[in-house]
Design a protein around this motif. Sequence first.
Motif, PDB file in Angstrom:
ATOM      1  N   UNK A 196      -3.551   4.596  -2.736  1.00  0.00           N
ATOM      2  CA  UNK A 196      -3.904   4.677  -1.572  1.00  0.00           C
ATOM      3  C   UNK A 196      -4.601   4.506  -0.926  1.00  0.00           C
ATOM      4  N   UNK A 197      -6.047   4.285  -1.062  1.00  0.00           N
ATOM      5  CA  UNK A 197      -6.603   4.304   0.016  1.00  0.00           C
ATOM      6  C   UNK A 197      -6.667   2.643  -0.704  1.00  0.00           C
ATOM      7  N   UNK A 198      -6.752   1.739  -2.041  1.00  0.00           N
ATOM      8  CA  UNK A 198      -7.325   0.385  -1.998  1.00  0.00           C
ATOM      9  C   UNK A 198      -6.218  -0.385  -1.510  1.00  0.00           C
ATOM     10  N   UNK A 199      -4.810   0.546  -1.097  1.00  0.00           N
ATOM     11  CA  UNK A 199      -3.837   0.151  -0.990  1.00  0.00           C
ATOM     12  C   UNK A 199      -3.690  -0.552   1.311  1.00  0.00           C
ATOM     13  N   UNK A 200      -4.893   0.972   1.218  1.00  0.00           N
ATOM     14  CA  UNK A 200      -5.168   0.887   3.235  1.00  0.00           C
ATOM     15  C   UNK A 200      -6.141  -0.563   3.382  1.00  0.00           C
ATOM     16  N   UNK A 201      -7.073  -0.171   2.674  1.00  0.00           N
ATOM     17  CA  UNK A 201      -7.716  -0.974   2.938  1.00  0.00           C
ATOM     18  C   UNK A 201      -7.768  -2.772   3.216  1.00  0.00           C
ATOM     19  N   UNK A 202      -7.100  -2.830   2.141  1.00  0.00           N
ATOM     20  CA  UNK A 202      -6.055  -4.602   1.981  1.00  0.00           C
ATOM     21  C   UNK A 202      -5.332  -4.893   3.608  1.00  0.00           C
ATOM     22  N   UNK A 203      -4.453  -3.561   3.624  1.00  0.00           N
ATOM     23  CA  UNK A 203      -3.745  -3.241   4.895  1.00  0.00           C
ATOM     24  C   UNK A 203      -4.373  -4.275   5.566  1.00  0.00           C
ATOM     25  N   UNK A 204      -6.140  -3.209   5.990  1.00  0.00           N
ATOM     26  CA  UNK A 204      -6.392  -3.295   7.215  1.00  0.00           C
ATOM     27  C   UNK A 204      -7.271  -4.743   7.638  1.00  0.00           C
TER      28      UNK A 204
END
Length: 342
Positions: A114-122
């Motif tokens: 989830x942290x990796x997904x969030x970084x990409x979304x930002x």
Amino acid sequence: MIDTLSLPVTFGLFGGAGLLIALLGVRMADLADRLGDRTGLGEALIGGILLGLATSLSGVVVSVTAAVDGRPSLAFANAVGGIAAQTAFLAIADLLFRRANMEHAAAEIASVVQAAVLTFMLALPMLAATGPDFTLWGVHPVSVVLVVVYVLGMRTTARVREDPMWHPVTTRETRHDTPDESPDSGGGPWPLLAQFLVLALLLGVSGWVISKTGGRLADELGISETAIGALLTAVATSLPELITTLAAVRRGALQLAIGGIIGGNIFDVLFLSASDIAYRDGSLYHAVGGGDLFWVALGAAMTAVLLLGLVVRERRGIAGIGFESVAMLGLYGLAIGVQAVR
């Protein structure tokens, strides 16, 4: 109606709505923990999806209401400013969890994904803001892409949790997600879910009050909407995340605490999609300035540091917390200082 109220009354409404948001957060942390047990989905996944969605409802109402009112900076800064504040909350929780560094003890593959997904979304809003000013039916394509990435990211998180390709090393300090209730306890998950939805509705109403009073405070006090959004409304609507995180840590539900923050941050990015649709004067991403994008970059930096902490899993560091908590608090403090001198 709020536009006609006096400044003291406006402050009172703002504070009252923030207090209600905080009180609701305590109860929601308990319900989410029990729902994770009864559904069998686990703390990290329930925290990332259900608790993250519910505690973000007040924030999305703030951003959408601001966008409809023609306040793009308030809408944008409220969304991305909340991400930085909520990530800093994890460092505060780490200070309170004295057994070990919290990111070490709460080893969970779902949180890493989830942290990796969030970084990409930002990264996507920054690409949108620095790319061509293009919209389709008044909506920038990145707003649609954010939703698609979210859905795919949550599917991947669930799949990885069920069939992980690697496991974190178990140490004495590792805290495992052990259910306290069986799936059939108390009539199953539905009574808990009904209570949870009622509280989520109250959060949404509180968010509307925060948005209206926050906009009026910006006008009356002569403070920029970016500052109001990133430091006032964002922190006020992030109170559920702070309360639920501290309550979850106190219960020993560390995966729920981290999953709730990361999940809430992911939903905060989706505020931008909803706000872009609500903003009818073109692309929301091109209606904001460098000060607003600064908070997106800060959120990405803090999330990257958190991701490193979840992977490295330092047992103890400065003041008994990990390097990631020290760095996140330092970055957030630096950002407040930068905003203050703008």
